[in-house]
Design a protein around this motif. Structure first.
Motif, short mmCIF file in Angstrom:
data_model
loop_
_atom_site.label_atom_id
_atom_site.label_comp_id
_atom_site.label_asym_id
_atom_site.label_seq_id
_atom_site.Cartn_x
_atom_site.Cartn_y
_atom_site.Cartn_z
N ASN A 121 8.20 -5.40 4.76
CA ASN A 121 7.60 -4.86 3.54
C ASN A 121 8.62 -4.04 2.74
O ASN A 121 8.70 -4.15 1.52
CB ASN A 121 6.41 -3.96 3.90
CG ASN A 121 5.26 -4.73 4.51
OD1 ASN A 121 5.19 -5.95 4.39
ND2 ASN A 121 4.36 -4.03 5.17
N GLN B 101 -1.09 -4.46 4.28
CA GLN B 101 -0.56 -4.36 2.92
C GLN B 101 -1.50 -4.99 1.90
O GLN B 101 -1.59 -4.53 0.76
CB GLN B 101 0.81 -5.05 2.85
CG GLN B 101 1.52 -4.81 1.53
CD GLN B 101 2.91 -5.42 1.48
OE1 GLN B 101 3.77 -4.96 0.78
NE2 GLN B 101 3.12 -6.49 2.25
N PHE C 127 -2.98 -3.30 -1.43
CA PHE C 127 -2.91 -3.96 -2.74
C PHE C 127 -4.27 -3.98 -3.43
O PHE C 127 -4.38 -3.67 -4.62
CB PHE C 127 -2.38 -5.39 -2.57
CG PHE C 127 -2.52 -6.24 -3.81
CD1 PHE C 127 -1.74 -5.98 -4.93
CD2 PHE C 127 -3.43 -7.28 -3.84
CE1 PHE C 127 -1.88 -6.76 -6.08
CE2 PHE C 127 -3.56 -8.06 -4.98
CZ PHE C 127 -2.78 -7.80 -6.09
N ILE D 284 2.27 4.00 -0.99
CA ILE D 284 2.04 2.70 -0.36
C ILE D 284 2.34 2.76 1.13
O ILE D 284 1.56 2.31 1.97
CB ILE D 284 2.90 1.60 -1.02
CG1 ILE D 284 2.44 1.32 -2.44
CG2 ILE D 284 2.85 0.31 -0.21
CD1 ILE D 284 3.41 0.45 -3.22
N TRP E 65 -0.16 2.25 4.28
CA TRP E 65 0.10 1.17 5.24
C TRP E 65 0.13 1.74 6.66
O TRP E 65 -0.47 1.17 7.58
CB TRP E 65 1.44 0.50 4.91
CG TRP E 65 1.75 -0.67 5.78
CD1 TRP E 65 1.36 -1.96 5.60
CD2 TRP E 65 2.53 -0.65 6.99
NE1 TRP E 65 1.85 -2.75 6.61
CE2 TRP E 65 2.56 -1.97 7.48
CE3 TRP E 65 3.19 0.35 7.70
CZ2 TRP E 65 3.24 -2.32 8.65
CZ3 TRP E 65 3.86 0.01 8.87
CH2 TRP E 65 3.89 -1.30 9.32
N THR F 187 3.41 -3.99 -4.10
CA THR F 187 2.65 -4.71 -3.07
C THR F 187 2.50 -6.18 -3.40
O THR F 187 2.62 -7.03 -2.50
CB THR F 187 1.26 -4.07 -2.89
OG1 THR F 187 0.62 -3.93 -4.16
CG2 THR F 187 1.36 -2.72 -2.23
#
Length: 418
Positions: free
Chosen positions: A26, A139, A143, A180, A184, A300
Protein backbone atom coordinates in the motif's frame (compact mmCIF):
# COMPACT_ATOMS: atom_id res chain seq x y z
CA UNK A 1 0.13 -33.72 17.08
CA UNK A 2 3.53 -32.00 17.17
CA UNK A 3 3.59 -31.87 13.36
CA UNK A 4 0.18 -30.20 13.29
CA UNK A 5 1.37 -27.61 15.80
CA UNK A 6 4.43 -26.87 13.65
CA UNK A 7 2.26 -26.44 10.53
CA UNK A 8 -0.19 -24.22 12.44
CA UNK A 9 2.64 -22.06 13.76
CA UNK A 10 4.11 -21.77 10.26
CA UNK A 11 0.76 -20.69 8.83
CA UNK A 12 0.34 -18.11 11.58
CA UNK A 13 3.88 -16.84 10.97
CA UNK A 14 3.12 -16.37 7.28
CA UNK A 15 -0.22 -14.68 8.10
CA UNK A 16 1.56 -12.44 10.61
CA UNK A 17 3.99 -11.40 7.86
CA UNK A 18 1.15 -10.94 5.36
CA UNK A 19 -0.13 -7.71 6.87
CA UNK A 20 3.40 -6.31 6.79
CA UNK A 21 3.68 -7.19 3.10
CA UNK A 22 0.33 -5.50 2.38
CA UNK A 23 1.40 -2.46 4.36
CA UNK A 24 4.50 -1.95 2.23
CA UNK A 25 2.51 -2.72 -0.91
CA UNK A 26 0.00 0.00 0.00
CA UNK A 27 2.81 2.40 0.92
CA UNK A 28 4.41 1.80 -2.49
CA UNK A 29 1.09 2.67 -4.13
CA UNK A 30 0.85 5.92 -2.18
CA UNK A 31 4.48 6.75 -3.00
CA UNK A 32 3.77 6.42 -6.73
CA UNK A 33 1.40 9.38 -6.34
CA UNK A 34 3.26 11.39 -3.69
CA UNK A 35 6.73 11.31 -5.26
CA UNK A 36 5.68 12.79 -8.65
CA UNK A 37 3.53 15.30 -6.78
CA UNK A 38 6.46 16.31 -4.58
CA UNK A 39 8.70 16.77 -7.63
CA UNK A 40 6.08 18.94 -9.34
CA UNK A 41 5.66 21.12 -6.24
CA UNK A 42 9.42 21.62 -6.00
CA UNK A 43 9.56 22.47 -9.71
CA UNK A 44 6.86 25.16 -9.45
CA UNK A 45 8.48 26.66 -6.35
CA UNK A 46 11.94 26.79 -7.96
CA UNK A 47 10.50 28.42 -11.07
CA UNK A 48 8.73 31.02 -8.89
CA UNK A 49 5.50 30.13 -10.68
CA UNK A 50 3.46 32.38 -8.40
CA UNK A 51 5.12 35.42 -10.00
CA UNK A 52 5.72 34.17 -13.55
CA UNK A 53 2.83 31.78 -14.16
CA UNK A 54 0.00 32.52 -16.58
CA UNK A 55 -2.81 30.71 -18.36
CA UNK A 56 -5.92 28.76 -17.44
CA UNK A 57 -3.98 26.39 -15.15
CA UNK A 58 -2.59 29.20 -12.99
CA UNK A 59 -5.51 29.36 -10.44
CA UNK A 60 -5.42 25.57 -9.95
CA UNK A 61 -1.64 25.43 -9.50
CA UNK A 62 -1.70 28.47 -7.20
CA UNK A 63 -4.35 26.86 -4.98
CA UNK A 64 -2.61 23.46 -4.89
CA UNK A 65 1.00 24.61 -4.43
CA UNK A 66 0.93 28.08 -2.88
CA UNK A 67 -2.55 28.80 -1.50
CA UNK A 68 -3.31 32.30 -0.28
CA UNK A 69 -0.94 31.86 2.70
CA UNK A 70 -3.42 33.96 4.69
CA UNK A 71 -3.70 32.79 8.26
CA UNK A 72 -6.58 33.38 10.64
CA UNK A 73 -7.49 32.80 14.23
CA UNK A 74 -7.52 29.24 15.46
CA UNK A 75 -10.95 27.55 15.05
CA UNK A 76 -11.25 27.30 18.84
CA UNK A 77 -11.56 31.10 18.90
CA UNK A 78 -14.23 30.99 16.20
CA UNK A 79 -16.14 28.21 17.94
CA UNK A 80 -15.91 30.12 21.23
CA UNK A 81 -17.63 33.12 19.64
CA UNK A 82 -20.27 30.81 18.17
CA UNK A 83 -20.87 29.25 21.59
CA UNK A 84 -21.24 32.67 23.19
CA UNK A 85 -24.01 33.40 20.70
CA UNK A 86 -25.75 30.12 21.45
CA UNK A 87 -25.76 30.93 25.18
CA UNK A 88 -28.34 33.58 24.43
CA UNK A 89 -30.82 30.94 23.31
CA UNK A 90 -33.12 29.28 25.82
CA UNK A 91 -31.96 26.52 28.15
CA UNK A 92 -34.51 24.11 26.68
CA UNK A 93 -33.12 24.67 23.19
CA UNK A 94 -29.59 24.10 24.44
CA UNK A 95 -30.62 20.84 26.14
CA UNK A 96 -32.31 19.65 22.94
CA UNK A 97 -29.23 20.53 20.91
CA UNK A 98 -26.99 18.68 23.37
CA UNK A 99 -29.24 15.60 23.28
CA UNK A 100 -29.25 15.75 19.48
CA UNK A 101 -25.45 15.91 19.36
CA UNK A 102 -25.00 13.13 21.92
CA UNK A 103 -27.53 10.87 20.18
CA UNK A 104 -25.97 11.51 16.77
CA UNK A 105 -22.44 10.79 17.98
CA UNK A 106 -23.43 7.69 19.94
CA UNK A 107 -25.57 6.27 17.12
CA UNK A 108 -22.95 6.94 14.45
CA UNK A 109 -19.88 5.62 16.24
CA UNK A 110 -21.46 2.77 18.21
CA UNK A 111 -22.95 1.41 14.98
CA UNK A 112 -19.63 1.99 13.25
CA UNK A 113 -17.73 0.07 15.95
CA UNK A 114 -20.09 -2.92 15.93
CA UNK A 115 -20.01 -3.11 12.12
CA UNK A 116 -16.24 -2.72 12.02
CA UNK A 117 -15.79 -5.78 14.23
CA UNK A 118 -18.40 -7.73 12.23
CA UNK A 119 -16.76 -7.01 8.87
CA UNK A 120 -13.18 -7.78 9.94
CA UNK A 121 -13.70 -10.82 12.20
CA UNK A 122 -16.68 -12.77 10.79
CA UNK A 123 -17.29 -14.68 7.57
CA UNK A 124 -19.81 -14.00 4.82
CA UNK A 125 -21.83 -16.55 2.85
CA UNK A 126 -21.48 -19.36 5.40
CA UNK A 127 -23.82 -22.33 5.01
CA UNK A 128 -24.02 -25.86 6.41
CA UNK A 129 -21.66 -27.10 3.69
CA UNK A 130 -19.64 -23.93 3.02
CA UNK A 131 -17.65 -22.20 5.82
CA UNK A 132 -17.89 -18.89 3.94
CA UNK A 133 -15.11 -16.37 3.38
CA UNK A 134 -13.69 -13.36 5.18
CA UNK A 135 -13.17 -9.94 3.69
CA UNK A 136 -9.43 -9.22 3.74
CA UNK A 137 -8.72 -5.87 2.09
CA UNK A 138 -8.96 -3.16 4.75
CA UNK A 139 -7.86 -0.51 2.27
CA UNK A 140 -11.09 -0.92 0.31
CA UNK A 141 -13.11 -0.12 3.45
CA UNK A 142 -10.95 2.97 4.00
CA UNK A 143 -11.60 3.99 0.39
CA UNK A 144 -15.36 3.61 0.78
CA UNK A 145 -15.36 5.63 4.01
CA UNK A 146 -13.30 8.41 2.46
CA UNK A 147 -15.27 8.67 -0.82
CA UNK A 148 -18.53 9.19 1.07
CA UNK A 149 -16.93 11.63 3.53
CA UNK A 150 -15.52 13.57 0.56
CA UNK A 151 -18.98 13.68 -1.06
CA UNK A 152 -20.76 14.80 2.13
CA UNK A 153 -18.15 17.49 2.89
CA UNK A 154 -18.21 18.70 -0.72
CA UNK A 155 -21.97 19.04 -0.74
CA UNK A 156 -21.91 20.85 2.61
CA UNK A 157 -19.29 23.32 1.37
CA UNK A 158 -21.23 23.88 -1.86
CA UNK A 159 -24.53 24.54 -0.08
CA UNK A 160 -23.19 26.77 2.71
CA UNK A 161 -21.02 29.86 2.80
CA UNK A 162 -17.52 28.84 3.82
CA UNK A 163 -14.55 31.14 4.48
CA UNK A 164 -12.05 31.61 1.68
CA UNK A 165 -9.68 28.68 1.46
CA UNK A 166 -6.14 29.63 2.52
CA UNK A 167 -3.84 26.60 2.86
CA UNK A 168 -1.92 25.16 -0.12
CA UNK A 169 -3.80 22.00 -1.11
CA UNK A 170 -0.73 19.77 -1.01
CA UNK A 171 -0.44 20.31 2.77
CA UNK A 172 -3.61 18.27 3.25
CA UNK A 173 -1.81 15.25 1.76
CA UNK A 174 0.33 14.71 4.88
CA UNK A 175 -2.70 14.48 7.19
CA UNK A 176 -4.48 12.42 4.53
CA UNK A 177 -1.70 9.83 4.28
CA UNK A 178 -1.35 9.45 8.05
CA UNK A 179 -5.15 9.26 8.35
CA UNK A 180 -5.31 6.47 5.75
CA UNK A 181 -2.55 4.50 7.44
CA UNK A 182 -4.10 4.90 10.90
CA UNK A 183 -7.47 3.66 9.60
CA UNK A 184 -5.82 0.73 7.81
CA UNK A 185 -3.95 -0.27 10.99
CA UNK A 186 -7.18 0.01 12.96
CA UNK A 187 -9.05 -2.38 10.65
CA UNK A 188 -6.15 -4.84 10.38
CA UNK A 189 -5.60 -4.94 14.15
CA UNK A 190 -9.05 -6.50 14.64
CA UNK A 191 -7.75 -9.66 12.94
CA UNK A 192 -5.36 -10.21 15.85
CA UNK A 193 -6.86 -8.58 18.95
CA UNK A 194 -10.30 -8.11 20.49
CA UNK A 195 -12.35 -4.97 19.99
CA UNK A 196 -12.31 -4.01 23.73
CA UNK A 197 -8.50 -4.16 23.64
CA UNK A 198 -8.48 -1.87 20.61
CA UNK A 199 -10.85 0.64 22.24
CA UNK A 200 -8.69 0.86 25.37
CA UNK A 201 -5.55 1.26 23.30
CA UNK A 202 -7.24 4.11 21.40
CA UNK A 203 -8.16 5.71 24.72
CA UNK A 204 -4.49 5.60 25.71
CA UNK A 205 -3.40 7.55 22.64
CA UNK A 206 -3.35 10.63 24.90
CA UNK A 207 0.29 9.75 25.66
CA UNK A 208 1.63 9.61 22.07
CA UNK A 209 -0.49 12.66 21.19
CA UNK A 210 1.32 14.56 23.93
CA UNK A 211 4.68 13.33 22.70
CA UNK A 212 3.82 14.20 19.10
CA UNK A 213 2.59 17.61 20.27
CA UNK A 214 6.00 18.28 21.78
CA UNK A 215 7.78 17.18 18.60
CA UNK A 216 5.48 18.75 15.97
CA UNK A 217 3.98 21.79 17.73
CA UNK A 218 6.47 22.36 20.59
CA UNK A 219 3.62 22.24 23.11
CA UNK A 220 4.00 22.24 26.89
CA UNK A 221 1.71 20.33 29.26
CA UNK A 222 0.44 20.66 32.84
CA UNK A 223 1.27 18.24 35.64
CA UNK A 224 -2.29 16.85 35.69
CA UNK A 225 -1.97 15.93 32.02
CA UNK A 226 1.07 13.78 32.81
CA UNK A 227 -0.75 12.30 35.84
CA UNK A 228 -3.80 11.26 33.81
CA UNK A 229 -1.52 9.86 31.08
CA UNK A 230 0.18 7.63 33.68
CA UNK A 231 -3.21 6.50 35.05
CA UNK A 232 -4.37 5.60 31.56
CA UNK A 233 -1.19 3.57 30.99
CA UNK A 234 -1.72 1.72 34.29
CA UNK A 235 -5.36 0.95 33.48
CA UNK A 236 -4.56 -0.32 29.98
CA UNK A 237 -1.74 -2.48 31.35
CA UNK A 238 -4.09 -4.00 33.95
CA UNK A 239 -6.61 -4.85 31.23
CA UNK A 240 -4.06 -6.33 28.82
CA UNK A 241 -2.20 -8.40 31.42
CA UNK A 242 -5.43 -9.82 32.87
CA UNK A 243 -6.92 -10.86 29.51
CA UNK A 244 -6.10 -14.40 28.52
CA UNK A 245 -5.44 -14.74 24.78
CA UNK A 246 -7.92 -17.58 24.27
CA UNK A 247 -8.70 -16.73 20.67
CA UNK A 248 -5.09 -16.12 19.59
CA UNK A 249 -3.05 -19.31 19.63
CA UNK A 250 0.44 -17.88 19.31
CA UNK A 251 2.46 -14.85 20.25
CA UNK A 252 2.72 -14.02 16.55
CA UNK A 253 -0.84 -12.74 16.25
CA UNK A 254 -0.60 -10.92 19.58
CA UNK A 255 2.61 -9.19 18.52
CA UNK A 256 1.06 -8.30 15.15
CA UNK A 257 -1.92 -6.75 16.89
CA UNK A 258 0.29 -4.71 19.22
CA UNK A 259 2.41 -3.45 16.30
CA UNK A 260 -0.70 -2.48 14.31
CA UNK A 261 -2.21 -0.70 17.31
CA UNK A 262 1.05 1.17 17.83
CA UNK A 263 0.98 2.14 14.16
CA UNK A 264 -2.60 3.37 14.48
CA UNK A 265 -1.78 5.50 17.54
CA UNK A 266 1.37 7.03 16.00
CA UNK A 267 -0.29 7.87 12.67
CA UNK A 268 -3.46 9.18 14.34
CA UNK A 269 -1.42 11.35 16.74
CA UNK A 270 0.42 12.89 13.81
CA UNK A 271 -2.86 13.49 11.96
CA UNK A 272 -4.46 15.46 14.80
CA UNK A 273 -1.37 17.59 15.40
CA UNK A 274 -0.85 18.32 11.70
CA UNK A 275 -4.51 19.28 11.28
CA UNK A 276 -4.23 21.53 14.33
CA UNK A 277 -1.32 23.31 12.64
CA UNK A 278 -3.28 23.58 9.37
CA UNK A 279 -6.18 25.25 11.17
CA UNK A 280 -4.04 28.38 11.52
CA UNK A 281 -4.98 28.99 7.88
CA UNK A 282 -8.36 30.48 7.07
CA UNK A 283 -10.64 27.43 6.81
CA UNK A 284 -13.60 25.74 8.44
CA UNK A 285 -13.54 22.20 9.90
CA UNK A 286 -15.68 20.93 6.99
CA UNK A 287 -13.16 22.37 4.53
CA UNK A 288 -10.50 20.43 6.42
CA UNK A 289 -12.64 17.31 6.09
CA UNK A 290 -13.04 17.96 2.35
CA UNK A 291 -9.33 18.67 1.71
CA UNK A 292 -8.07 15.63 3.60
CA UNK A 293 -10.57 13.30 1.95
CA UNK A 294 -9.70 14.56 -1.56
CA UNK A 295 -6.20 13.15 -1.15
CA UNK A 296 -7.46 10.09 0.74
CA UNK A 297 -9.65 9.14 -2.22
CA UNK A 298 -6.76 9.76 -4.63
CA UNK A 299 -4.25 7.69 -2.63
CA UNK A 300 -6.51 4.73 -1.87
CA UNK A 301 -7.97 4.49 -5.37
CA UNK A 302 -4.51 4.69 -6.95
CA UNK A 303 -3.15 2.00 -4.65
CA UNK A 304 -6.18 -0.28 -5.13
CA UNK A 305 -5.96 0.02 -8.93
CA UNK A 306 -2.22 -0.71 -8.93
CA UNK A 307 -2.74 -3.87 -6.88
CA UNK A 308 -5.86 -4.97 -8.76
CA UNK A 309 -7.66 -5.06 -5.41
CA UNK A 310 -10.48 -2.70 -6.40
CA UNK A 311 -12.09 -5.21 -8.76
CA UNK A 312 -11.49 -8.07 -6.36
CA UNK A 313 -13.22 -6.21 -3.54
CA UNK A 314 -16.06 -5.21 -5.86
CA UNK A 315 -16.54 -8.89 -6.78
CA UNK A 316 -16.63 -9.82 -3.09
CA UNK A 317 -19.30 -7.16 -2.59
CA UNK A 318 -21.28 -8.54 -5.54
CA UNK A 319 -21.09 -12.07 -4.10
CA UNK A 320 -22.22 -11.02 -0.63
CA UNK A 321 -25.01 -8.47 -0.46
CA UNK A 322 -24.81 -8.49 3.34
CA UNK A 323 -21.23 -7.25 3.13
CA UNK A 324 -22.28 -4.53 0.66
CA UNK A 325 -24.92 -3.31 3.14
CA UNK A 326 -22.43 -3.39 6.02
CA UNK A 327 -19.76 -1.51 4.05
CA UNK A 328 -22.21 1.18 2.98
CA UNK A 329 -23.59 1.62 6.50
CA UNK A 330 -20.02 1.74 7.83
CA UNK A 331 -19.21 4.58 5.43
CA UNK A 332 -22.42 6.48 6.25
CA UNK A 333 -21.74 6.27 10.00
CA UNK A 334 -18.15 7.45 9.49
CA UNK A 335 -19.08 10.41 7.26
CA UNK A 336 -22.01 11.69 9.31
CA UNK A 337 -20.13 11.02 12.53
CA UNK A 338 -17.50 13.53 11.38
CA UNK A 339 -20.20 16.15 10.79
CA UNK A 340 -21.60 15.54 14.28
CA UNK A 341 -18.08 16.03 15.67
CA UNK A 342 -17.71 19.43 14.01
CA UNK A 343 -21.21 20.55 15.02
CA UNK A 344 -20.80 19.44 18.66
CA UNK A 345 -17.44 21.17 19.09
CA UNK A 346 -18.82 24.32 17.46
CA UNK A 347 -21.88 24.42 19.71
CA UNK A 348 -20.57 23.15 23.05
CA UNK A 349 -16.76 23.03 22.85
CA UNK A 350 -14.15 20.32 23.01
CA UNK A 351 -14.76 19.42 26.69
CA UNK A 352 -18.40 18.38 26.18
CA UNK A 353 -17.44 16.54 22.99
CA UNK A 354 -14.71 14.62 24.83
CA UNK A 355 -17.14 13.55 27.56
CA UNK A 356 -19.63 12.26 24.96
CA UNK A 357 -16.93 10.35 23.08
CA UNK A 358 -15.47 8.92 26.29
CA UNK A 359 -18.91 7.57 27.20
CA UNK A 360 -19.13 6.20 23.66
CA UNK A 361 -15.92 4.22 24.17
CA UNK A 362 -17.30 2.69 27.38
CA UNK A 363 -20.58 1.80 25.64
CA UNK A 364 -18.63 0.34 22.71
CA UNK A 365 -16.77 -2.08 25.00
CA UNK A 366 -20.05 -3.09 26.67
CA UNK A 367 -21.80 -3.65 23.32
CA UNK A 368 -18.90 -5.67 21.94
CA UNK A 369 -18.86 -7.92 25.00
CA UNK A 370 -22.63 -8.46 24.79
CA UNK A 371 -22.80 -9.07 21.02
CA UNK A 372 -19.55 -10.94 20.37
CA UNK A 373 -19.00 -12.61 23.76
CA UNK A 374 -15.69 -11.08 24.87
CA UNK A 375 -14.84 -12.00 28.45
CA UNK A 376 -13.36 -9.44 30.86
CA UNK A 377 -11.84 -10.44 34.24
CA UNK A 378 -12.30 -8.50 37.48
CA UNK A 379 -8.80 -7.01 37.19
CA UNK A 380 -9.47 -6.17 33.54
CA UNK A 381 -12.74 -4.46 34.47
CA UNK A 382 -10.89 -2.47 37.15
CA UNK A 383 -8.35 -1.44 34.51
CA UNK A 384 -11.18 -0.21 32.26
CA UNK A 385 -12.59 1.79 35.17
CA UNK A 386 -9.16 3.37 35.85
CA UNK A 387 -8.83 4.40 32.19
CA UNK A 388 -12.22 6.10 32.04
CA UNK A 389 -11.77 7.69 35.46
CA UNK A 390 -8.51 9.22 34.17
CA UNK A 391 -10.24 10.45 31.01
CA UNK A 392 -13.02 12.16 32.97
CA UNK A 393 -10.44 13.60 35.38
CA UNK A 394 -8.62 15.01 32.38
CA UNK A 395 -11.78 16.73 31.10
CA UNK A 396 -12.58 18.12 34.56
CA UNK A 397 -9.05 19.48 35.09
CA UNK A 398 -8.99 21.11 31.67
CA UNK A 399 -12.34 22.85 32.28
CA UNK A 400 -11.15 24.10 35.69
CA UNK A 401 -7.98 25.49 34.14
CA UNK A 402 -9.98 27.34 31.49
CA UNK A 403 -12.32 28.87 34.10
CA UNK A 404 -9.38 29.89 36.23
CA UNK A 405 -7.55 31.56 33.34
CA UNK A 406 -10.70 33.56 32.45
CA UNK A 407 -10.99 34.93 36.01
CA UNK A 408 -7.38 36.20 36.09
CA UNK A 409 -6.74 39.90 35.35
CA UNK A 410 -5.22 40.73 31.98
CA UNK A 411 -1.51 39.94 31.83
CA UNK A 412 -1.49 37.81 35.02
CA UNK A 413 -0.21 34.25 34.63
CA UNK A 414 -1.67 31.43 36.75
CA UNK A 415 0.77 30.04 39.33
CA UNK A 416 0.82 26.29 39.85
CA UNK A 417 1.01 25.05 43.43
CA UNK A 418 3.43 22.18 44.02
Amino acid sequence: MAANEVVSAALQDSWGDFWLFRFFLNAAGYASIMVPGFLLIQYFKRKNYLETGRGICFPVIKSCVFGSEAKSAHPDDVSLAARNETMESSTAQQILKLLFCAAGLQASYLTWGVLQERVMTRTYGATETDPGEKFKDSQFLVFMNRILAFTVAGLYCALTKQPRHGAPMYKYSFASLSNILSSWCQYEALKYISFPTQVLAKASKVIPVMLMGKLVSRKSYEYWEYLTAVLISVGVSMFLLSSAPTKHLSTVTTFSGVVLLAGYIVFDSFTSNWQDALFTYKMSPVQMMFGVNVFSCLFTMGSLLEQGALLESARFMARHSEFAAHAMLLSICSAFGQLFIFYTINQFGAAVFTIIMTLRQAFAILLSCLIYGHAITVVGGLGVAVVFMALFLRVYARSRMKKRSKKLPAGEVPVQKV
